[in-house]
Every structure is written in C-alpha cells, then in structure tokens.
Enzyme design. Sequence first.
Site, mmCIF file in Angstrom:
data_model
loop_
_atom_site.group_PDB
_atom_site.id
_atom_site.type_symbol
_atom_site.label_atom_id
_atom_site.label_comp_id
_atom_site.label_asym_id
_atom_site.label_seq_id
_atom_site.Cartn_x
_atom_site.Cartn_y
_atom_site.Cartn_z
ATOM 1 N N ARG A 55 33.520 43.994 31.778
ATOM 2 C CA ARG A 55 34.812 43.398 31.862
ATOM 3 C C ARG A 55 35.879 44.319 31.590
ATOM 4 O O ARG A 55 37.086 44.062 32.057
ATOM 5 C CB ARG A 55 35.044 42.053 31.421
ATOM 6 C CG ARG A 55 34.197 41.118 31.640
ATOM 7 C CD ARG A 55 34.356 39.798 30.973
ATOM 8 N NE ARG A 55 33.314 38.681 31.379
ATOM 9 C CZ ARG A 55 33.582 37.963 32.549
ATOM 10 N NH1 ARG A 55 34.639 38.143 33.500
ATOM 11 N NH2 ARG A 55 32.768 37.121 32.976
ATOM 12 N N LYS B 148 41.883 33.420 54.703
ATOM 13 C CA LYS B 148 40.756 32.762 53.980
ATOM 14 C C LYS B 148 39.996 31.534 54.814
ATOM 15 O O LYS B 148 38.481 31.493 54.442
ATOM 16 C CB LYS B 148 41.601 32.259 52.730
ATOM 17 C CG LYS B 148 41.869 33.245 51.658
ATOM 18 C CD LYS B 148 40.652 33.800 50.989
ATOM 19 C CE LYS B 148 41.023 34.909 50.400
ATOM 20 N NZ LYS B 148 41.085 35.984 51.232
ATOM 21 N N LYS C 206 31.899 43.140 50.927
ATOM 22 C CA LYS C 206 33.005 43.097 49.859
ATOM 23 C C LYS C 206 33.793 44.129 50.044
ATOM 24 O O LYS C 206 34.931 44.117 50.065
ATOM 25 C CB LYS C 206 32.213 43.236 48.738
ATOM 26 C CG LYS C 206 33.265 42.808 47.395
ATOM 27 C CD LYS C 206 33.997 41.752 47.328
ATOM 28 C CE LYS C 206 35.229 41.664 46.380
ATOM 29 N NZ LYS C 206 36.008 40.456 46.478
#
Length: 606
Positions: free
Chosen positions: A27, A482, A601
Amino acid sequence: MCGIVGVVGHDAAETFILDGLRRLEYRGYDSAGMAVLTRDGALHRLRAAGKVAALAGLVREGLGGVTAIGHTRWATHGAANDANAHPHQAGRVLVVHNGIIENFKPLREELIAAGRQFTSQTDTEVVAHLIDLALEAEGTPEKALAAVLPRLEGAFALGVMVEGEPGLILGARKGAPLVAGLGDSEAYLGSDPLALSGHARRILFLEDGDMAVIRAGNVSVLDRSGKPADRPAVPAETSHVLAEKGNHRHFMEKEIHEQPEVIGRTISHYADTFDNGVRAIEGLDFSGVSRLLIVGCGTAAYAGEIARYWFEALAGLPVAVDIASEFRYRDPAFLKGDMALFISQSGETADTLEALRLCAKAGLPTLALVNTPHSTMAREASLVVPTLAGPEIGVASTKAFTCQLSALACLAILAGRQRGALDRAEEAGHVASLLSAPGQMVRALETEDAIETLAHEIAAHPTVLYLGRNQYYPMALEAALKLKEISYIHAEGYAAGELKHGPIALVEEGVPVIVIAPHDALFDKTRSSIQQVASRGAHVIAITDPEGAKALKGEADRLITLPAAGRLTSPLLIAAAIQLLAYHVAVYKGTDVDQPRNLAKSVTVE
C-alpha cells in the site's frame, strides 16, 4: 495512515506485528513502528523511518511481547522521520492512527494550554494526549476512549494500547476501515483483513462509529451510542485476494468506501495542515506559465476538465484540455510558456504516454500526475506529481479519480499563490475546505441506502441523461461514463445550458434525467434546466446540498442530498454519489462490476 496491526495474547507479539506490516507494504508508506508490552509488563516502543526491514532491525530476539500495536505510516502531518512515526505516546497511552483529525489544531492548542508537551508534528499525538487525560478522569481505557471519540472530527481509524494493561487493545473507526479478528486464544486488530490472514480464524468488520474492546480470545464492540453491538464474526479468508476485498462484494465497492481515507492522504501530502497552505513543489513554478495543457483519457481527461475551471478561476491560468488520442494526432500548436500536465492512473496509458513524448520533444516542461510512481510516464516526465490512491483493482476508476481531483485542487491553489491571484487568506480558506473533505465524504457515503433504492428504479431504463453546469458539466460526463462502463446502460452527459441546442429532443415521458445541482452561483440557471426537462415528462433526480434540496422540493422527483461543500470539495462528494449510483445499478442488473466487458484497467495499446 497507512496500515494498522494489533494483537493480544500472542506468544511473540512483535513477530506477528512485523509479519502483518509486511503484508501491508504494497500500500506504500515511509516509516514503520510498533509498541510492545511484554509478560513482565515492560513497554518497548520502536520506530524507524524507511521500510519495515529497518524496524525489524530494532527488534531484539526473544523480546517476549504478549500485546502489541504496529503501524506503517505515509506522512501526512509532519515529515517522514522517526519522531513522526507511529505509535505516538502520551503518558501511559500509545496510539496508531489512519486518517485525518480535522480539528487537531484547536485540540492541540487546548492541550498545550493545559501543560501538555508535544514531541511530533502529527495530529495523532493529539489523540494520545486526549486519551491519557481522559484516563485520569474516567478510570478505565474503554471509558477514556469513549469520552474522546466524540471530540474528534474527520475520518480516522485508531488502535490504542495502554501501559499497565498488557491484555488489552482498543480500536475505533469513523470513515476509515478497521477490522477485529479472533484466533484460538489470541485476538487481533487490523486496518485490512489481509494483515490478519493466516492468523485470525474469524473476522469482525467494524462499522462507522464502532469501538472495539479486544482481549485475548475475545472482542466486544460498542456502537456510536455506546451500546453493545452485534458484529458477526465471519470465517477469515485464506486467499490474500479475498482477504483484501474484506466484507465488500466487489473491489469497486471497497474502493468507493476507501475514499475518505485516500483523499485525506493525497490532500495532506500537498497541503500543510499547520498553516493551511499548499507546500511548494521543488521544480514546479506556475508563475511564468502562459498556458497549461492537460491531457488524459477517459476518467483522467474528465478530472482535467474539472481542474480547468479551478486553474482558470483560482490562478488566472489559461487551460486547454485534450483527449490524448486526439491530441497526439492533430499536430498541436504550442505557445511560448506552455506547460503540459498528463493524467494517468497507471502511468502507462499508451496515448497519454505518446502525447507526453510529443510535448517533451517540443521542449515543453511536462508533469505526470500518476498513481504509479515508477511507471514509464513518471520516469519520462520532467516532474512527477503522485496521486497516492493506492492499488485500484476495479476497472472503473473511483478512488483514483477523486485522488486525481484532490491533487489537482492543490496544484490549482499553488498556481494561484505563485501567480499572485490568491492572497494568504484565500489560500488558507481553500486548503481548510479541502482538509474537511474526508469527513464530508464520510457523510456523503451515508446516502448509500437512498442511492441503492434509486438505482433499482433506474436499472430498468434504456437511457439515462446527466446534466451539469460549469465544473459539474465534466462531472456529468464522468457520471455517464461510470454508468455506461459497468451497467451497459446508454448514458450521456450534457452541459445544462446546451439543452435547447439539441439534447432536449431526447427527453420524453419517464426518461431519468440526473441533474448535478449544488446551491452555487449558477443554481438558478440549473434550476431552470430542471424545470424544462420536468415539463416534458422527465423523471428528474437532483444531486444537491441541503440548501439546494430545500429550493428544489416539489420540482425534482428525487433528491440526493449531500453535505454543503466548497468549490473544490463539492466535486469530490458528488463523485462518490455518482459512483454509488452506477455501482448499485450494475449490481442490480447482475453485470461483472469489477471487470466489465471489453474493458481493461490500463490501456497500453492504441
């Protein structure tokens, strides 16, 4: 912020903490630390700037910890050094913390006036002092933490340990994720189930406002009102991928709900929370720029379109925004003093990368606003501007988009200061507004139940229209994108003022028209557009704020009411609402939310 791990009742608590922190390394972070209570009651606090390996080097063999908390920190308040690394200690209390305490400055001033001394620049140390003071008055750690939580504003997750209490750790969350876990005779705390994978047999997902009391083999939870709460303990996932998803059905859902935490990290990276100013960025000076070119694809391009309004209004800086695939093939003409800004989540988007190379070849200074600091764009640009969203798994961009907006807002403020368009008070006002965004995002996400109900109504329609004005026009484009991406419903976004120039022909009885209508300077004009489509039979849904909701009562069929927000923060809250709407429409329709058909992606080919 970035990662929290805790354990009670372990034979070698320090080893568990190191293992959990390593699981969270992906992360990103810049320091690590832990606090350990041993069987004989001794307390050890170890902190190190850099990687977990540096922390591991400080842990002596056979320490014999039974209770411990640990943390990986991405610097927000204060530099990345040992003094600002977590855990922070005040008296007997040690705290690790993800998120932002928005009101830490008045709390800090209050504590200093009461004689408390600070050793760091962090907001976290304020929490430790408050709990330590409350411990003197309340008598028990549980009561002390419960007394402090109502005083904390913002989005946060806390892990707390108290010297002299070797069988106890406490956790609390508001807007930032936190879980508790149970083993055979141990109990755990973590900001992510992944940190507990392979150790905890069962996981309890804490809800907003919860406080967890964790003892060896036992976890009890109190809700925001202080009453016992039943949080079911579910089997812990052994798969790292499933553990990372946690209790969410999809990564997209998880990433929508991570936004209070991640936008806080981004904003705090660029903004100085002590003086409400944006930090200078070495090598970046907007004062001599004559025009800013912003280039991106898809959602990244829409982030640039929104930022155009900010740069022009706050900094008086002319902006041109281009879709990368068009920009690179249209033989663009450059001006003396041009600067080019390229936006990409992956930093590998093929068209955007080639556009960057085109500008670099022409001699323009190039900025890469990316989420992947070691990407090709980051390596080839003159300067890298990170968004710090963390890994985003869902194909449809959510937290990457709002982190792009957060970073762009800070850059616009910096440009305004450097170009003399913003005075000190104006800059401070804008930064203060941005610093309040994580807490406001928490409240915006609380509209999810109402949005889910609305989504079920919209899912049956073949076409949905979105309208917006000014900075909300590109937000309407993003909202339509979206919905198209994950539900496969035909959706279009339009500038509200363009209705009579063609789009109004699409309006017929029952068609959903979603209007982004905060109560701003252009509200009355947007309201006029609402009246126009309503008179033609549209089913009007308004995304607004409390003042706008009051004005539109009886004029819109449905209202999504978000917190009142400033010019730079309002798009962040609206982004959360449009993401939730698209998500719940897609879930209701049964589409593949995380991997919608025909999409990838990162688009690394033309």
